[in-house]
Scaffold this motif. Structure first.
Motif, short mmCIF file in Angstrom:
data_model
loop_
_atom_site.label_atom_id
_atom_site.label_comp_id
_atom_site.label_asym_id
_atom_site.label_seq_id
_atom_site.Cartn_x
_atom_site.Cartn_y
_atom_site.Cartn_z
N GLN A 123 0.83 -1.21 0.00
CA GLN A 123 0.00 0.00 0.00
C GLN A 123 0.86 1.25 0.00
O GLN A 123 0.55 2.23 -0.69
CB GLN A 123 -0.95 0.02 1.20
N HIS A 124 1.95 1.22 0.74
CA HIS A 124 2.86 2.37 0.77
C HIS A 124 3.42 2.64 -0.63
O HIS A 124 3.48 3.79 -1.09
CB HIS A 124 3.99 2.14 1.77
N ALA A 125 3.83 1.58 -1.33
CA ALA A 125 4.37 1.74 -2.69
C ALA A 125 3.30 2.25 -3.65
O ALA A 125 3.56 3.14 -4.47
CB ALA A 125 4.95 0.41 -3.18
N ILE A 126 2.09 1.72 -3.56
CA ILE A 126 1.00 2.16 -4.42
C ILE A 126 0.66 3.62 -4.15
O ILE A 126 0.48 4.41 -5.08
CB ILE A 126 -0.24 1.25 -4.22
N ASP A 127 0.57 3.99 -2.88
CA ASP A 127 0.27 5.37 -2.51
C ASP A 127 1.35 6.33 -3.00
O ASP A 127 1.04 7.43 -3.48
CB ASP A 127 0.12 5.52 -1.00
N ALA A 128 2.60 5.92 -2.90
CA ALA A 128 3.71 6.77 -3.36
C ALA A 128 3.63 6.99 -4.88
O ALA A 128 3.82 8.12 -5.36
CB ALA A 128 5.06 6.15 -2.98
N GLN A 129 3.33 5.94 -5.63
CA GLN A 129 3.19 6.08 -7.08
C GLN A 129 2.01 6.98 -7.44
O GLN A 129 2.12 7.84 -8.32
CB GLN A 129 3.00 4.71 -7.74
N ALA A 130 0.90 6.80 -6.76
CA ALA A 130 -0.29 7.62 -7.04
C ALA A 130 -0.04 9.07 -6.67
O ALA A 130 -0.45 9.98 -7.40
CB ALA A 130 -1.49 7.07 -6.29
N THR A 131 0.62 9.31 -5.55
CA THR A 131 0.93 10.68 -5.13
C THR A 131 1.86 11.35 -6.12
O THR A 131 1.67 12.53 -6.47
CB THR A 131 1.52 10.68 -3.71
N ALA A 132 2.86 10.63 -6.61
CA ALA A 132 3.77 11.19 -7.61
C ALA A 132 3.03 11.51 -8.91
O ALA A 132 3.25 12.57 -9.51
CB ALA A 132 4.93 10.21 -7.88
N ALA A 133 2.13 10.61 -9.32
CA ALA A 133 1.33 10.87 -10.54
C ALA A 133 0.43 12.08 -10.34
O ALA A 133 0.28 12.91 -11.24
CB ALA A 133 0.50 9.63 -10.89
N LEU A 134 -0.16 12.20 -9.17
CA LEU A 134 -1.00 13.35 -8.86
C LEU A 134 -0.19 14.64 -8.90
O LEU A 134 -0.61 15.62 -9.52
CB LEU A 134 -1.65 13.19 -7.48
N ASP A 135 0.99 14.63 -8.28
CA ASP A 135 1.85 15.83 -8.26
C ASP A 135 2.25 16.26 -9.67
O ASP A 135 2.20 17.44 -10.01
CB ASP A 135 3.09 15.59 -7.40
#
Length: 177
Positions: free
Chosen positions: A82-94
């Motif tokens: 979940q941490h890895a998925i959240d980090a990828q999604a946050t980077a895509a959002l940014d």
């Protein structure tokens, strides 16, 4: 301020950011985009994987080398995923927000683990949004059956819902060079 909530399936590309800004260029008020980026639920993925492995044992196929040793290991694996998925999604959002902001309008956003349309319904009220844009890849079957995100949003919201298909620079159907 004219608030537009944008539900995206993945990172907003440069052509899509250009198209979004261009669509609202003649709006009578300044536009603010509110992006929603859905995140996969890692615990559901881990549970499904473990259930799949357990079913192989029921059919007599040995799965010992794939199984986890304890519930604690399963919990840790789920948290790490979940941490890895959240980090990828946050980077895509940014990156998506940076692309939109570089073209002039205000933009904010968030990631969600909830069902995307449920999140959309709640946030359109929260930001007093006047319009929704759903930006996805083509999903022929769900669109045909009217169960895609845009059709679901239309059933739950009292605001206009525009469904746009993602564009990519390498899209062979895109006439621009």
């Amino acid at each position: 301020m004219y608030d537009v909530v944008v539900l995206v399936e993945q990172e907003v590309s440069v052509p899509d950011a250009d198209r979004l800004v261009e669509l609202y260029a003649s709006a009578p008020e300044p536009v603010k985009f509110h992006l929603i980026v859905p995140c996969e639920d890692a615990s559901a993925r881990v549970e499904a994987s473990l259930a799949s492995l357990a079913s192989t044992e029921l059919t007599g196929i040995a799965a010992e080398r794939y199984s986890l040793q304890s519930d604690e290991e399963a919990r840790k694996a789920s948290q790490q995923a979940q941490h890895a998925i959240d980090a990828q999604a946050t980077a895509a959002l940014d990156r998506s927000l940076d692309r939109l902001r570089s073209l002039g309008p205000e933009a904010d956003g968030w990631i969600t683990h909830r069902h995307p349309v449920d999140e959309l319904v709640d946030h359109i009220k929260l930001v007093n949004g006047q319009e929704v844009v759903v930006l996805t890849r083509p999903h022929v079957v769900t669109e045909l059956l009217h169960i895609d995100w845009s059709a679901q949003a239309r059933r739950h919201l009292g605001v206009p819902v525009l469904h746009l298909l993602e564009q990519h620079q390498d899209n062979p159907l895109d006439p621009s060079p």
